[in-house]
Design a protein around this motif. Structure first.
Motif, PDB file in Angstrom:
ATOM      1  N   GLY A 105       0.827  -1.205   0.000  1.00 38.23           N
ATOM      2  CA  GLY A 105       0.000   0.000   0.000  1.00 38.23           C
ATOM      3  C   GLY A 105       0.856   1.247   0.000  1.00 38.23           C
ATOM      4  O   GLY A 105       1.989   1.242   0.486  1.00 38.23           O
ATOM      5  N   GLU A 106       0.308   2.313  -0.574  1.00 40.38           N
ATOM      6  CA  GLU A 106       0.955   3.629  -0.517  1.00 40.38           C
ATOM      7  C   GLU A 106      -0.068   4.619   0.018  1.00 40.38           C
ATOM      8  O   GLU A 106      -1.203   4.679  -0.464  1.00 40.38           O
ATOM      9  N   PRO A 107       0.302   5.406   1.010  1.00 40.46           N
ATOM     10  CA  PRO A 107      -0.669   6.323   1.625  1.00 40.46           C
ATOM     11  C   PRO A 107      -1.047   7.467   0.695  1.00 40.46           C
ATOM     12  O   PRO A 107      -0.194   8.062   0.041  1.00 40.46           O
ATOM     13  N   PHE A 108      -2.347   7.755   0.627  1.00 45.29           N
ATOM     14  CA  PHE A 108      -2.826   8.953  -0.068  1.00 45.29           C
ATOM     15  C   PHE A 108      -2.796  10.116   0.916  1.00 45.29           C
ATOM     16  O   PHE A 108      -2.362  11.202   0.587  1.00 45.29           O
ATOM     17  N   TYR A 109      -3.281   9.867   2.118  1.00 48.13           N
ATOM     18  CA  TYR A 109      -3.039  10.803   3.208  1.00 48.13           C
ATOM     19  C   TYR A 109      -3.043  10.045   4.522  1.00 48.13           C
ATOM     20  O   TYR A 109      -3.578   8.935   4.618  1.00 48.13           O
ATOM     21  N   GLY A 110      -2.398  10.636   5.521  1.00 49.60           N
ATOM     22  CA  GLY A 110      -2.320  10.018   6.834  1.00 49.60           C
ATOM     23  C   GLY A 110      -2.928  10.944   7.871  1.00 49.60           C
ATOM     24  O   GLY A 110      -3.081  12.146   7.639  1.00 49.60           O
ATOM     25  N   GLU A 111      -3.261  10.377   9.016  1.00 47.68           N
ATOM     26  CA  GLU A 111      -3.884  11.189  10.048  1.00 47.68           C
ATOM     27  C   GLU A 111      -3.726  10.545  11.415  1.00 47.68           C
ATOM     28  O   GLU A 111      -3.457   9.348  11.537  1.00 47.68           O
ATOM     29  N   SER A 112      -3.898  11.371  12.420  1.00 50.74           N
ATOM     30  CA  SER A 112      -4.165  10.904  13.770  1.00 50.74           C
ATOM     31  C   SER A 112      -5.509  11.517  14.139  1.00 50.74           C
ATOM     32  O   SER A 112      -6.284  11.887  13.256  1.00 50.74           O
ATOM     33  N   ALA A 232     -19.207  23.595  18.925  1.00 53.02           N
ATOM     34  CA  ALA A 232     -18.042  24.361  19.389  1.00 53.02           C
ATOM     35  C   ALA A 232     -16.777  23.516  19.457  1.00 53.02           C
ATOM     36  O   ALA A 232     -15.670  24.054  19.434  1.00 53.02           O
ATOM     37  N   MET A 233     -16.945  22.180  19.567  1.00 55.91           N
ATOM     38  CA  MET A 233     -15.803  21.273  19.632  1.00 55.91           C
ATOM     39  C   MET A 233     -16.106  20.044  18.789  1.00 55.91           C
ATOM     40  O   MET A 233     -17.267  19.706  18.538  1.00 55.91           O
ATOM     41  N   TRP A 234     -15.029  19.372  18.398  1.00 61.61           N
ATOM     42  CA  TRP A 234     -15.179  18.149  17.618  1.00 61.61           C
ATOM     43  C   TRP A 234     -13.932  17.305  17.823  1.00 61.61           C
ATOM     44  O   TRP A 234     -12.819  17.772  17.608  1.00 61.61           O
ATOM     45  N   TYR A 235     -14.120  16.065  18.259  1.00 59.02           N
ATOM     46  CA  TYR A 235     -12.998  15.127  18.364  1.00 59.02           C
ATOM     47  C   TYR A 235     -13.081  14.155  17.201  1.00 59.02           C
ATOM     48  O   TYR A 235     -14.042  13.395  17.089  1.00 59.02           O
ATOM     49  N   ASP A 236     -12.045  14.172  16.325  1.00 60.38           N
ATOM     50  CA  ASP A 236     -12.098  13.322  15.142  1.00 60.38           C
ATOM     51  C   ASP A 236     -10.742  13.360  14.426  1.00 60.38           C
ATOM     52  O   ASP A 236      -9.741  13.781  14.983  1.00 60.38           O
ATOM     53  N   ALA A 237     -10.765  12.947  13.172  1.00 58.27           N
ATOM     54  CA  ALA A 237      -9.550  12.819  12.379  1.00 58.27           C
ATOM     55  C   ALA A 237      -8.861  14.162  12.151  1.00 58.27           C
ATOM     56  O   ALA A 237      -9.510  15.158  11.818  1.00 58.27           O
ATOM     57  N   LEU A 271      -3.838   6.127  14.674  1.00 53.68           N
ATOM     58  CA  LEU A 271      -2.951   6.153  13.514  1.00 53.68           C
ATOM     59  C   LEU A 271      -3.709   5.543  12.349  1.00 53.68           C
ATOM     60  O   LEU A 271      -4.168   4.395  12.425  1.00 53.68           O
ATOM     61  N   TRP A 272      -3.842   6.310  11.275  1.00 53.88           N
ATOM     62  CA  TRP A 272      -4.657   5.865  10.149  1.00 53.88           C
ATOM     63  C   TRP A 272      -4.098   6.407   8.847  1.00 53.88           C
ATOM     64  O   TRP A 272      -3.555   7.508   8.807  1.00 53.88           O
ATOM     65  N   THR A 273      -4.221   5.635   7.814  1.00 52.51           N
ATOM     66  CA  THR A 273      -3.939   6.145   6.479  1.00 52.51           C
ATOM     67  C   THR A 273      -4.906   5.539   5.483  1.00 52.51           C
ATOM     68  O   THR A 273      -5.108   4.325   5.472  1.00 52.51           O
ATOM     69  N   TRP A 274      -5.531   6.398   4.701  1.00 49.94           N
ATOM     70  CA  TRP A 274      -6.241   5.915   3.529  1.00 49.94           C
ATOM     71  C   TRP A 274      -5.184   5.755   2.443  1.00 49.94           C
ATOM     72  O   TRP A 274      -4.534   6.733   2.057  1.00 49.94           O
ATOM     73  N   SER A 275      -5.020   4.539   2.002  1.00 50.89           N
ATOM     74  CA  SER A 275      -3.951   4.192   1.080  1.00 50.89           C
ATOM     75  C   SER A 275      -4.510   3.566  -0.186  1.00 50.89           C
ATOM     76  O   SER A 275      -5.697   3.247  -0.268  1.00 50.89           O
ATOM     77  N   TRP A 276      -3.628   3.363  -1.137  1.00 49.79           N
ATOM     78  CA  TRP A 276      -4.001   2.690  -2.388  1.00 49.79           C
ATOM     79  C   TRP A 276      -3.464   1.266  -2.386  1.00 49.79           C
ATOM     80  O   TRP A 276      -2.291   1.037  -2.079  1.00 49.79           O
ATOM     81  N   GLY A 277      -4.319   0.325  -2.742  1.00 48.22           N
ATOM     82  CA  GLY A 277      -3.900  -1.058  -2.928  1.00 48.22           C
ATOM     83  C   GLY A 277      -4.349  -1.524  -4.300  1.00 48.22           C
ATOM     84  O   GLY A 277      -5.397  -1.112  -4.798  1.00 48.22           O
ATOM     85  N   VAL A 278      -3.560  -2.381  -4.928  1.00 49.30           N
ATOM     86  CA  VAL A 278      -3.870  -2.892  -6.269  1.00 49.30           C
ATOM     87  C   VAL A 278      -4.333  -4.338  -6.158  1.00 49.30           C
ATOM     88  O   VAL A 278      -3.656  -5.165  -5.528  1.00 49.30           O
TER      89      VAL A 278
END
Length: 409
Positions: A105-112, A232-237, A271-278
């Motif tokens: 896989g290759e990450p398209f974007y990563g996040e916490s 007023a607040m949001w807990y998320d990606a 720890l998360w990444t939306w990635s590309w898989g073939v």
């Protein structure tokens, strides 16, 4: 691919850039998160070959690759000199590498995950957000900012059923409250006191001070609420920052970003990444590799910056992006996001040893069904149609059946 804002930008930019340069036409199927997961699972498990590429995460890729459903990307992408594999953050390269040592896989974007809040609302109320808040502090602040502006609620938290919807943030709360899905010996702990306390806290918080329609609110709904000044607040990606700070965002410049709230642990971000898989059955792996090498490249980030602004680049995956002064200026969330990613330990996200890797998920194939099943009861409790105790009692039985399978291996 999933219908997140970064993917929708990619869809709009592909024809006039990638296709124009390479002659390779890309057909997209774009669906909400729960729907796309089901479709990808069906497609890749059957190896139907209808789709060449899918947006997969660091949850799916380890067992998709072990099942032989993915083609390795070592030669088609990683060795591409223009791609610069060494620039990809090591945590993601490691999490997208199979047991055989090949890259799948290759990450398209990563996040916490981060706590995002309206700085102007807090200033007007004379409130201060700690840089490393506790969940108790967050609950207190949510009560104080609830109703601070017309139609504004204190906090937005996901309540939509789904292991990757409701249980993404909720499992991080469970971790920092001292809970876990399984102990190191695969004994289920879903109805244990710590898991129960975390879940009841989450349900009470969103019921008392959360968004309207919380039981059906996922990432997209909370993003809309934050953008439209309904919360007023949001807990998320942390990746939400790109949309919140976009040039067209009504709340651009008004948002503060701090670390995920804690209780018993020092940190709790995921720890998360939306990635590309073939797909292994793909007959167009060379073209697929060229698309991935473009979509996840530094060059593509620069294209997004030129068309949409630096705040909207699919970040969180390259060292060079965090070092870019233009990105730093446009993305006030960059420092908090970078810190959160660096402080995440998928092998030890809680207070006790775990039998599988993962922060907001348990890294086994069965967790998708298990987490989704348990989430339905919790979502009902958020809607006022059931109790947390009943939901977790049923969840305990379902989890133990999964745990027993691994005990016998």
């Amino acid at each position: 691919m999933v219908n997140n804002p970064q993917m929708e930008d990619l869809q709009k930019l592909t024809a006039d850039n990638f296709t124009k340069d390479t002659g390779i036409k890309v057909n997209f199927t774009v669906l909400p998160e729960n729907d796309v997961r089901a479709k990808i699972s069906q497609e890749f498990s059957s190896q139907a070959g209808q789709y060449d590429i899918a947006s997969l995460s660091n949850y799916e890729i380890p067992f998709y690759s072990a099942n032989g459903w993915l083609a390795p990307l070592d030669n088609t992408v990683a060795k591409n000199p223009d791609f610069n594999q060494a620039d990809i953050l090591p945590a993601y390269t490691a999490s997208l590498t199979g047991k055989d040592g090949k890259l799948y896989g290759e990450p398209f974007y990563g996040e916490s995950s981060l706590l995002m809040y309206r700085k102007d609302i807090f200033d007007a109320k004379g409130l201060t957000m700690p840089a490393n808040p506790t969940w108790d502090q967050v609950a207190d602040l949510a009560a104080k900012v609830d109703g601070a502006a017309p139609g504004m609620k204190g906090i937005c938290l996901r309540g939509q059923p789904g292991w990757g919807q409701l249980f993404a943030p909720l499992t991080t709360v469970v971790n920092t409250f001292g809970g876990t899905w399984f102990d190191k010996d695969w004994n289920a702990k879903v109805n244990a006191p710590e898991f129960t306390a975390a879940t009841q806290f989450y349900v009470d918080l969103v019921r008392n001070h959360g968004e309207a329609g919380a039981a059906q609110a996922g990432f997209t709904e909370c993003l809309n609420n934050m953008t439209q000044s309904k919360t007023a607040m949001w807990y998320d990606a942390s990746s939400a920052g790109g949309s919140l700070e976009a040039a067209s965002s009504p709340v651009k410049g008004k948002i503060g970003y701090v670390q995920a709230p804690v209780k018993e642990t020092k940190s709790s971000g995921w720890l998360w990444t939306w990635s590309w898989g073939v797909q292994a059955a793909s007959k167009k792996q060379d073209a697929a590799g060229k698309f991935i090498a473009w979509a996840s490249s530094q060059k593509y980030e620069e294209l997004v910056a030129s068309k949409l602004g630096w705040a909207k680049v699919p970040s969180g995956k390259r060292t060079s992006t965090y070092a870019n002064a233009e990105f730093q200026k446009a993305a006030p969330f960059f420092e908090a996001e970078k810190t959160a990613i660096q402080n995440t330990d998928p092998k030890n996200p809680g207070v006790q040893p775990r039998p599988a890797i993962g922060v907001q998920f348990v890294g086994i194939p069965e967790f998708a069904d298990l987490g989704t099943t348990v989430s339905q009861g919790i979502s009902s409790a958020i809607a006022g149609q059931g109790s947390v105790a009943d939901a977790l009692a049923k969840g305990q039985d379902a989890a133990q059946k999964v745990g027993d399978k691994y005990k016998s291996k």
